[in-house]
Structures are given as C-alpha cells and as structure tokens.
Write a protein that holds these residues in place. Structure first.
Motif, PDB file in Angstrom:
ATOM      1  N   THR A 127      12.782   5.728  -0.568  1.00 23.58           N
ATOM      2  CA  THR A 127      11.997   6.931  -0.244  1.00 23.58           C
ATOM      3  C   THR A 127      12.855   8.055   0.421  1.00 23.58           C
ATOM      4  O   THR A 127      12.444   9.413   0.660  1.00 23.58           O
ATOM      5  CB  THR A 127      10.877   6.652   0.889  1.00 23.58           C
ATOM      6  OG1 THR A 127      11.288   5.876   2.045  1.00 23.58           O
ATOM      7  CG2 THR A 127       9.858   5.561   0.054  1.00 23.58           C
ATOM      8  N   CYS A 323      13.377   2.623 -10.271  1.00 23.96           N
ATOM      9  CA  CYS A 323      12.384   1.949 -11.069  1.00 23.96           C
ATOM     10  C   CYS A 323      12.549   2.422 -12.528  1.00 23.96           C
ATOM     11  O   CYS A 323      11.864   1.293 -13.070  1.00 23.96           O
ATOM     12  CB  CYS A 323      11.015   2.405 -10.645  1.00 23.96           C
ATOM     13  SG  CYS A 323      10.343   1.639  -8.866  1.00 23.96           S
ATOM     14  N   PRO A 340      15.679   9.929  -3.047  1.00 25.06           N
ATOM     15  CA  PRO A 340      14.614   9.022  -3.602  1.00 25.06           C
ATOM     16  C   PRO A 340      14.405   9.174  -5.249  1.00 25.06           C
ATOM     17  O   PRO A 340      14.617  10.291  -5.590  1.00 25.06           O
ATOM     18  CB  PRO A 340      13.345   9.718  -2.892  1.00 25.06           C
ATOM     19  CG  PRO A 340      13.801  10.869  -2.151  1.00 25.06           C
ATOM     20  CD  PRO A 340      15.318  11.080  -1.992  1.00 25.06           C
ATOM     21  N   THR A 342      11.622   7.393  -6.663  1.00 25.35           N
ATOM     22  CA  THR A 342      10.313   7.271  -6.920  1.00 25.35           C
ATOM     23  C   THR A 342       9.377   7.331  -5.508  1.00 25.35           C
ATOM     24  O   THR A 342       9.859   6.680  -4.540  1.00 25.35           O
ATOM     25  CB  THR A 342       9.963   5.828  -7.669  1.00 25.35           C
ATOM     26  OG1 THR A 342      10.808   5.705  -8.705  1.00 25.35           O
ATOM     27  CG2 THR A 342       8.468   5.656  -7.655  1.00 25.35           C
ATOM     28  N   VAL A 343       8.329   8.060  -5.679  1.00 23.31           N
ATOM     29  CA  VAL A 343       7.390   7.980  -4.275  1.00 23.31           C
ATOM     30  C   VAL A 343       6.033   7.502  -4.799  1.00 23.31           C
ATOM     31  O   VAL A 343       5.528   7.874  -5.759  1.00 23.31           O
ATOM     32  CB  VAL A 343       7.177   9.462  -4.043  1.00 23.31           C
ATOM     33  CG1 VAL A 343       6.365   9.518  -2.852  1.00 23.31           C
ATOM     34  CG2 VAL A 343       8.601   9.989  -3.420  1.00 23.31           C
ATOM     35  N   GLY A 344       5.640   6.370  -4.111  1.00 21.84           N
ATOM     36  CA  GLY A 344       4.363   5.682  -4.196  1.00 21.84           C
ATOM     37  C   GLY A 344       3.623   5.746  -3.015  1.00 21.84           C
ATOM     38  O   GLY A 344       3.901   6.118  -2.101  1.00 21.84           O
ATOM     39  N   ALA A 347       4.361   1.315   0.718  1.00 26.42           N
ATOM     40  CA  ALA A 347       5.845   0.717   0.856  1.00 26.42           C
ATOM     41  C   ALA A 347       5.790  -0.850   0.967  1.00 26.42           C
ATOM     42  O   ALA A 347       5.014  -1.363   1.449  1.00 26.42           O
ATOM     43  CB  ALA A 347       6.093   1.372   2.143  1.00 26.42           C
ATOM     44  N   VAL A 365       8.130   0.392  -3.609  1.00 25.67           N
ATOM     45  CA  VAL A 365       8.646   1.413  -2.764  1.00 25.67           C
ATOM     46  C   VAL A 365       9.659   0.746  -1.678  1.00 25.67           C
ATOM     47  O   VAL A 365       8.804   0.052  -0.794  1.00 25.67           O
ATOM     48  CB  VAL A 365       8.130   2.722  -2.286  1.00 25.67           C
ATOM     49  CG1 VAL A 365       8.599   3.624  -1.491  1.00 25.67           C
ATOM     50  CG2 VAL A 365       7.370   3.434  -3.395  1.00 25.67           C
ATOM     51  N   ALA A 380       2.435  -1.966  -4.678  1.00 25.27           N
ATOM     52  CA  ALA A 380       2.833  -0.448  -5.154  1.00 25.27           C
ATOM     53  C   ALA A 380       2.168  -0.826  -6.878  1.00 25.27           C
ATOM     54  O   ALA A 380       2.437  -1.555  -7.462  1.00 25.27           O
ATOM     55  CB  ALA A 380       3.928  -0.195  -5.478  1.00 25.27           C
TER      56      ALA A 380
END
Length: 381
Positions: A127, A323, A340, A342-344, A347, A365, A380
């Motif tokens: 992240t 990912c 970062p 990927t942002v989901g 966490a 994440v 996630a």
C-alpha cells in the motif's frame, strides 16, 4: 628203488627205513587205501559259498532301501521320512511362489492412499512504497526484529502421547515436519529454483506425480503451484540477499484416526531480497519479502517408519507482490522503492499470529504494522 616221499639219496643213516618208521606214532593207524585216494574228488567253493549265511561286509544301498540287507523295492523308514520332507518343502515353495505372483503388492484392508495437495497462494500487494536498504537495518525496523534465524525459529512443542500414537512416534512426526519446513523454506538452492529434490524426498510416493507436474508445469489451479509446495523466487526477478532468514511460528499435532497423525505448521518467513542481475530496480539496496505458510501434514505408520509425509493442504500469503503477476511458478517481489500496485478495501497482515482467515479472492493487501499482531488478517475481495 626210492619211493615218492624218500630223500633223494635214500634214507639217512641212523634212521629207520620205511614209512612206518618215519611217521610219528599217532599217524601210524591212519592208512588210506590207494583206490580211496584216487577216487577222492577235489572241489573248491566260491567266495559266495564260503560266506554261507554270514552278513555281507558291504551292503548295497538305494533310495528305496532302509540302509540294510539286499536291495528291495520296499521303502525303508529313513528314506520315507526324507522323501516326505522334500515333498513338503517343494509344496511350501510352490505355494509361496504362486501367492507372490498372484497378488504381490496388495495393500492391507483399510490402507490409506495419500490425497492430492490442495493449495492456496495469495499475493499481497503493497500500500506504500517498498522500503529499501541494508538487510540488517531492514530486519531491525520490521516486526521480524525479534525473530530467530533459520531453523532455530522452528521449535517443537511439548509432546504427550495420544490414544494410538506413542510420544516417540509424535516426536518423529514433528521432526519430519521441521525437516520439511527447513528444506522447503530455507534451503538456498530451493529458494533459487536450482533444486527441488530436498523437498521431493520427504513426500509420500503417492504425491510424487503431482509434485513433479507442479515443478515442470506450474499452474494456479489449487493443485500445481510450485509455491504451494515450497518457497521459490523467480530467478529472473529476485535473489536472496541475506542467507539469515528470519523465522517465527508454531507446530501442533493431533490424532485424526487410529492410523493417522496430523501436524499443523504456521510460520512466517522473512527474506531479504534484491533484484536479480538485469532485472529492473526502482532503487539501490535490498528489501524484505514476507511469506506466511500454514501447512497441514499427515503421517500414517508407514510414513513415520520411512521418514516421509503427506502434504494435505497449504495456505500461503506472500508480499510485497504485484497482484497482476501469478505467483504459482515463483515469487516476484516488488523491488525496493516501488510504489503501491493494488489498493483494496481490507489489509492482510502476514505477521499477525493466530488462525488466518481465507482470502475470498486471489489477491490481498499488505498492511504495514509496527509490531506483530497490531493488524488483523482480513480477506480481500
């Protein structure tokens, strides 16, 4: 005129003439008539006749004789016993050969067959920008600061016997499990993708075909991921920068049936890695890559005797990892300095202890945490 029996020059002086004077007195009364002598018939007996009824000095022996007397067709007691013994041995040997050819390797009733490995490998995307620097500094600033180095971080629990397994058998199972963790997570050749035999030799023979296919044709299908069996870095992407891998975790055991013992391992491995030669790098220096492995190992009595195991299930989280890159064939760590990917919404913390929750999707994440256990593991989507 001399007669037969007289000396050549006649009778010596001083001795009487004639037969009666020469012979001793006791024979003088024995006189044979000339006709009787002529009629006497000489006959010499054969050796067989001279022996008469006496026993033979050498006896003839045959397989049908009892060892005495002339040859006969009636079997003796000793020979009959010998022939009976030979027949019994031949019959037993024939039966053994027949049974061996008929069914040489039938397993005993109720024998277990190793099940196929079911594995889940979840990459964890960063992240924030991935920190870089010297391995020692990175370890000191991470939750792995107090982790032990290498195999010392894989400790065995206290052992007590179960209903059907002795404490010695349980210690054996735990030691095999530790060997598997060391060979599959810490061996430098295995980590670099140069070898897999140290892992293969510890597997149940029923799983070797699945393992070999995973090594030659890896796939993210839950059955044939290389990273489900072992830890491997894609040699074209990253190499291990420090051999002193940090390790922490637990082992537990339970009897699942009278003939099967199960060992659950839950360990976090922290590696210092750097980009491979020729691989793109965002900045100089190493970075940390964390792999959490939860394995379910099974042992039957044959496995304990042969020092092998059945890997029934593997749940793996690893990051920082892009990912968009499939980790089935080998891990591709995000290099130091990279941002970062990927942002989901949730966490996942591989440092958190306790039973991990299964991710619903194929990516998670990586949550930054200062100390182990600060962030909980969340799925996630």
């Amino acid at each position: 005129m001399a007669v037969p029996g007289d000396p050549p020059h006649g009778t010596p002086e001083g001795m009487g003439g004639g037969d009666d004077e020469f012979r001793s007195d006791e024979y003088r009364s024995v006189v044979f008539d000339e006709d009787f002598v002529r009629a006497a018939r000489l006959q010499e007996y054969s050796a067989q006749e001279r022996m008469g009824e006496h026993a033979r000095a050498v006896r003839s022996r045959s397989i049908w004789s009892g060892g005495s007397g002339p040859r006969t067709s009636t079997p003796g007691r000793g020979a009959r016993q010998g022939m009976l013994l030979v027949l019994l041995i031949a019959t037993a040997f024939s039966a053994a050969v027949y049974m061996g050819l008929r069914n040489p390797y039938d397993p005993p009733p109720g024998g277990s067959v190793a099940q196929a490995l079911s594995s889940t490998v979840v990459p964890l995307a960063p992240t924030t920008a991935v920190p870089g620097g010297r391995p020692a500094d990175l370890y000191a600033q991470s939750p792995a600061a107090d982790y032990r180095v290498g195999a010392a971080g894989i400790t065995l629990p206290a052992v007590r016997r179960t209903q059907h397994f002795t404490d010695v058998q349980i210690v054996t199972a735990l030691s095999i499990a530790k060997d598997y963790l060391v060979n599959s997570s810490l061996d430098p050749d295995v980590l670099a993708g140069a070898a897999n035999r140290p892992v293969r030799v510890l597997l149940d023979p029923d799983q070797l075909a699945q393992f070999d296919r995973s090594m030659t044709s890896p796939a993210g299908d839950g059955r044939h991921a290389v990273t489900g069996w072992l830890v491997r870095f894609d040699p074209a992407t990253a190499v291990v920068a420090d051999s002193r891998v940090r390790v922490s975790g637990t082992l537990a055991f339970a009897e699942v049936s009278p003939d099967v013992l199960e060992v659950i391992t839950d360990h976090t491995f922290v590696y210092a890695v750097r980009p491979a030669t020729g691989a793109p790098a965002a900045s100089d220096g190493a970075s940390l890559f964390t792999v959490r492995r939860e394995l379910r190992l099974r042992f039957d009595r044959d496995d304990l005797g042969a020092r092998r195991l059945e890997l029934a299930a593997a749940y793996v989280m690893a990051g920082p990892h892009d990912c968009s890159s499939d980790p089935a064939g080998g891990f591709r760590p995000v290099p130091a300095g990279a941002g970062p990917t990927t942002v989901g919404p949730a966490a996942s913390d591989p440092y958190a202890t306790g039973q991990p929750r299964r991710a619903a999707g194929l990516c998670g994440v990586l949550a930054p945490s200062a100390t182990p256990g600060e962030a909980s593991l969340s799925p996630a989507p």
